[in-house]
Design a protein around this motif. Structure first.
Motif, PDB file in Angstrom:
ATOM      1  N   PRO A 239      33.378  21.516  57.969  1.00 42.17           N
ATOM      2  CA  PRO A 239      33.732  21.999  56.593  1.00 42.17           C
ATOM      3  C   PRO A 239      34.089  23.430  56.434  1.00 42.17           C
ATOM      4  N   GLN A 240      34.848  23.550  55.263  1.00 38.67           N
ATOM      5  CA  GLN A 240      35.419  24.757  54.755  1.00 38.67           C
ATOM      6  C   GLN A 240      34.804  25.370  53.839  1.00 38.67           C
ATOM      7  N   PRO A 241      33.589  26.365  53.934  1.00 39.43           N
ATOM      8  CA  PRO A 241      33.028  26.886  52.903  1.00 39.43           C
ATOM      9  C   PRO A 241      33.478  27.896  52.042  1.00 39.43           C
ATOM     10  N   GLU A 242      34.597  28.282  52.460  1.00 39.23           N
ATOM     11  CA  GLU A 242      35.146  29.471  51.812  1.00 39.23           C
ATOM     12  C   GLU A 242      35.865  29.061  50.565  1.00 39.23           C
ATOM     13  N   PHE A 243      35.511  29.990  49.428  1.00 40.10           N
ATOM     14  CA  PHE A 243      36.492  29.349  48.210  1.00 40.10           C
ATOM     15  C   PHE A 243      37.803  30.278  48.188  1.00 40.10           C
TER      16      PHE A 243
ATOM     17  N   ALA B 288      36.027  40.999  37.634  1.00 35.42           N
ATOM     18  CA  ALA B 288      36.074  41.521  38.935  1.00 35.42           C
ATOM     19  C   ALA B 288      35.128  42.323  39.338  1.00 35.42           C
ATOM     20  N   GLY B 289      34.304  42.883  38.270  1.00 35.08           N
ATOM     21  CA  GLY B 289      33.533  43.901  38.760  1.00 35.08           C
ATOM     22  C   GLY B 289      33.925  45.075  39.392  1.00 35.08           C
ATOM     23  N   CYS B 290      35.303  45.556  38.942  1.00 36.24           N
ATOM     24  CA  CYS B 290      36.040  46.533  39.570  1.00 36.24           C
ATOM     25  C   CYS B 290      36.475  47.556  38.615  1.00 36.24           C
ATOM     26  N   PHE B 291      37.056  48.738  39.017  1.00 32.55           N
ATOM     27  CA  PHE B 291      37.867  49.627  38.287  1.00 32.55           C
ATOM     28  C   PHE B 291      39.184  49.127  37.880  1.00 32.55           C
ATOM     29  N   VAL B 292      39.768  49.311  36.773  1.00 35.14           N
ATOM     30  CA  VAL B 292      41.181  49.113  36.686  1.00 35.14           C
ATOM     31  C   VAL B 292      42.002  50.450  36.032  1.00 35.14           C
TER      32      VAL B 292
ATOM     33  N   CYS C   7      31.402  37.135  40.563  1.00 37.28           N
ATOM     34  CA  CYS C   7      32.108  35.814  40.520  1.00 37.28           C
ATOM     35  C   CYS C   7      32.632  35.532  41.903  1.00 37.28           C
ATOM     36  N   VAL C   8      32.740  36.243  42.734  1.00 39.01           N
ATOM     37  CA  VAL C   8      32.997  35.711  44.150  1.00 39.01           C
ATOM     38  C   VAL C   8      31.804  35.904  45.172  1.00 39.01           C
ATOM     39  N   GLY C   9      30.520  35.886  44.570  1.00 38.58           N
ATOM     40  CA  GLY C   9      29.440  36.047  45.192  1.00 38.58           C
ATOM     41  C   GLY C   9      28.473  34.997  44.804  1.00 38.58           C
ATOM     42  N   HIS C  10      27.256  35.479  44.214  1.00 37.90           N
ATOM     43  CA  HIS C  10      26.212  34.922  43.780  1.00 37.90           C
ATOM     44  C   HIS C  10      26.485  33.858  42.604  1.00 37.90           C
ATOM     45  N   TYR C  11      27.674  34.200  41.886  1.00 39.65           N
ATOM     46  CA  TYR C  11      27.938  33.727  40.734  1.00 39.65           C
ATOM     47  C   TYR C  11      29.083  32.534  40.893  1.00 39.65           C
ATOM     48  N   ALA C  12      29.810  32.434  42.107  1.00 42.85           N
ATOM     49  CA  ALA C  12      30.581  31.532  42.361  1.00 42.85           C
ATOM     50  C   ALA C  12      30.079  30.159  42.769  1.00 42.85           C
TER      51      ALA C  12
ATOM     52  N   HIS D  96      48.560  39.159  35.096  1.00 44.44           N
ATOM     53  CA  HIS D  96      47.180  39.151  34.681  1.00 44.44           C
ATOM     54  C   HIS D  96      46.800  37.930  33.929  1.00 44.44           C
ATOM     55  N   TYR D  97      48.027  37.269  33.603  1.00 41.18           N
ATOM     56  CA  TYR D  97      47.614  35.898  32.647  1.00 41.18           C
ATOM     57  C   TYR D  97      47.738  34.827  33.751  1.00 41.18           C
ATOM     58  N   ASN D  98      47.609  34.939  34.931  1.00 36.97           N
ATOM     59  CA  ASN D  98      47.795  34.006  36.013  1.00 36.97           C
ATOM     60  C   ASN D  98      46.127  34.053  36.640  1.00 36.97           C
ATOM     61  N   PRO D  99      45.129  33.534  35.998  1.00 37.91           N
ATOM     62  CA  PRO D  99      43.838  33.599  36.629  1.00 37.91           C
ATOM     63  C   PRO D  99      43.922  33.407  38.024  1.00 37.91           C
ATOM     64  N   LEU D 100      44.483  32.660  38.636  1.00 34.94           N
ATOM     65  CA  LEU D 100      44.287  32.428  40.277  1.00 34.94           C
ATOM     66  C   LEU D 100      44.854  33.604  40.945  1.00 34.94           C
ATOM     67  N   ALA D 101      45.881  34.051  40.460  1.00 34.22           N
ATOM     68  CA  ALA D 101      46.478  35.607  41.028  1.00 34.22           C
ATOM     69  C   ALA D 101      45.369  36.614  40.863  1.00 34.22           C
ATOM     70  N   ARG D 102      44.720  36.535  39.929  1.00 32.03           N
ATOM     71  CA  ARG D 102      43.544  37.677  39.781  1.00 32.03           C
ATOM     72  C   ARG D 102      42.409  37.267  40.848  1.00 32.03           C
ATOM     73  N   PHE D 103      42.145  36.186  40.803  1.00 28.93           N
ATOM     74  CA  PHE D 103      40.904  35.579  41.696  1.00 28.93           C
ATOM     75  C   PHE D 103      41.403  35.890  43.138  1.00 28.93           C
ATOM     76  N   ALA D 104      42.634  35.662  43.394  1.00 28.19           N
ATOM     77  CA  ALA D 104      42.753  35.978  44.828  1.00 28.19           C
ATOM     78  C   ALA D 104      42.453  37.407  45.259  1.00 28.19           C
ATOM     79  N   LEU D 105      42.756  38.211  44.348  1.00 23.60           N
ATOM     80  CA  LEU D 105      42.452  39.729  44.582  1.00 23.60           C
ATOM     81  C   LEU D 105      40.906  40.101  44.511  1.00 23.60           C
ATOM     82  N   MET D 106      40.393  39.219  43.500  1.00 29.26           N
ATOM     83  CA  MET D 106      38.812  39.262  43.412  1.00 29.26           C
ATOM     84  C   MET D 106      37.918  38.971  44.845  1.00 29.26           C
ATOM     85  N   ALA D 107      38.702  37.682  45.237  1.00 29.43           N
ATOM     86  CA  ALA D 107      38.011  37.165  46.515  1.00 29.43           C
ATOM     87  C   ALA D 107      38.095  38.113  47.716  1.00 29.43           C
ATOM     88  N   GLN D 108      39.185  38.892  47.628  1.00 33.55           N
ATOM     89  CA  GLN D 108      39.079  40.062  48.710  1.00 33.55           C
ATOM     90  C   GLN D 108      38.339  41.313  48.405  1.00 33.55           C
TER      91      GLN D 108
END
Length: 336
Positions: free
Chosen positions: A327-331, A211-215, A285-290, A166-178
């Motif tokens: 172009p590759q628009p996906e984040f 993430a805007g999710c439940f934990v 953070c993976v939509g209108h805030y990205a 959970h201290y690897n922000p990119l690992a967390r973001f990978a799940l958020m992006a899905q």
């Protein structure tokens, strides 16, 4: 995705049967039955709970821990095997999604592995902790990007990470992006003291907000007698206490039930999925805030292999390489 549903979740704070894979597995099965009786549709267990977290590696230097390391090999879980078969049957019988942490033995290596079983008993995900932390590096191998995937389950889109992942922000973001809806977090518990428990709470509440999710977070617990089994040194015994914070957090970062910080128990709460939309309306953070035009994550979802065919690699590479002028628009960019 359905954001109008309600899901009952259970996070289990529980002690293992030290040095016994079968004994700990039996406690898992009993806890699944107990959670189902409470109406839970999802149950989450602590990090590497079967057969037990390798506490010995935290209090013993490498030169002295060979015996305990070998015992962990002997009791570790092979996948598939008797443990996964038993948990699969329980998940199917009670129609409940199960997230379980195990020490996975793959021939000559052990991994910190998270398993997600769907309510029909199918094993949807076997993921390995990508980077073992500090003392854990003497025990476990490293995982890969193949496990950084969110699973469609009977209770929604579920992702999982273990402890300091959970201290690897990119690992967390990978799940958020899905578009993770329920994040299952696992920690060992009974370590370091109150400061660890405080850090766990900050970490899981932050992920829920971001993430805007439940934990749903589960930590393990050791009784004083078990601590004595791990080490007779009273000075070292002090560091095998505290650090427990089993809790369920809403997308707004609030506790949905009282956290469990000592002893065995089960945190249970109802997850109202409308709260996901309520949070993301303000900050997705993976939509209108990205800002994918500025910041993107590049993920390699390949499973590691010590040997591969150059011909296969060439075929995969040519199939996966996009035209240069498109172009590759996906984040979240997947790199095979």
């Amino acid at each position: 995705m359905d954001y109008s549903r309600m899901v009952r979740a259970a996070a289990v704070q529980i002690s293992p049967v030290l040095f016994s894979r079968d004994g700990t597995t039996e406690k898992v099965l009993q806890a699944i039955a107990s959670a189902a009786k409470e109406g839970a549709q999802l149950v989450v267990f602590p990090e590497t709970f079967v057969p037990y977290y390798p506490y010995f590696s935290f209090v013993q230097p490498p030169v002295l821990m060979g015996k305990e390391h070998m015992r962990l090999y002997e009791e570790a879980v092979e996948i598939p095997g008797a443990v996964t078969d038993a948990v699969s049957r329980a998940a199917r019988s009670y129609e409940i999604v199960v997230v379980l942490g195990v020490n996975e033995r793959d021939r000559g290596s052990i991994y910190n592995t998270q398993l997600i079983f769907d309510a029909d008993g199918s094993l949807l995900l076997k993921r390995r902790k990508i980077t073992p932390t500090y003392h854990e590096r003497m025990v476990w191998g490293q995982g890969d990007g193949a496990g950084l995937t969110v699973q469609d389950t009977a209770v929604g889109k579920v992702g999982a990470l273990a402890c300091w992942e959970h201290y690897n922000p990119l690992a967390r973001f990978a799940l958020m992006a899905q578009h993770e809806q329920i994040h299952c977090a696992q920690f060992p518990g009974s370590m370091v003291g109150q400061i660890f428990a405080d850090q766990i709470e900050v970490t899981i509440r932050h992920h829920a907000l971001e993430a805007g999710c439940f934990v749903v977070n589960a930590t393990g617990w050791l009784s004083p007698e078990q601590v004595g089994q791990i080490t007779a040194d009273e000075t070292l015994q002090k560091v095998l206490s505290g650090g427990c914070h089993t809790a369920i957090i809403s997308p707004e970062g609030t506790h949905l039930c009282p956290p469990i910080t000592e002893g065995e128990g089960m945190a249970i709460a109802d997850l109202d999925f409308s709260l996901i939309t309520k949070r993301k309306r303000m900050m997705d953070c993976v939509g209108h805030y990205a800002r994918p035009d500025l910041l993107q994550l590049r993920l390699n979802p390949s499973q590691w292999a010590v040997m591969s065919s150059l011909q296969n690699e060439s075929t995969q590479q040519s199939a996966a390489t996009p035209p240069l002028n498109i172009p590759q628009p996906e984040f979240l960019t997947l790199e095979p």
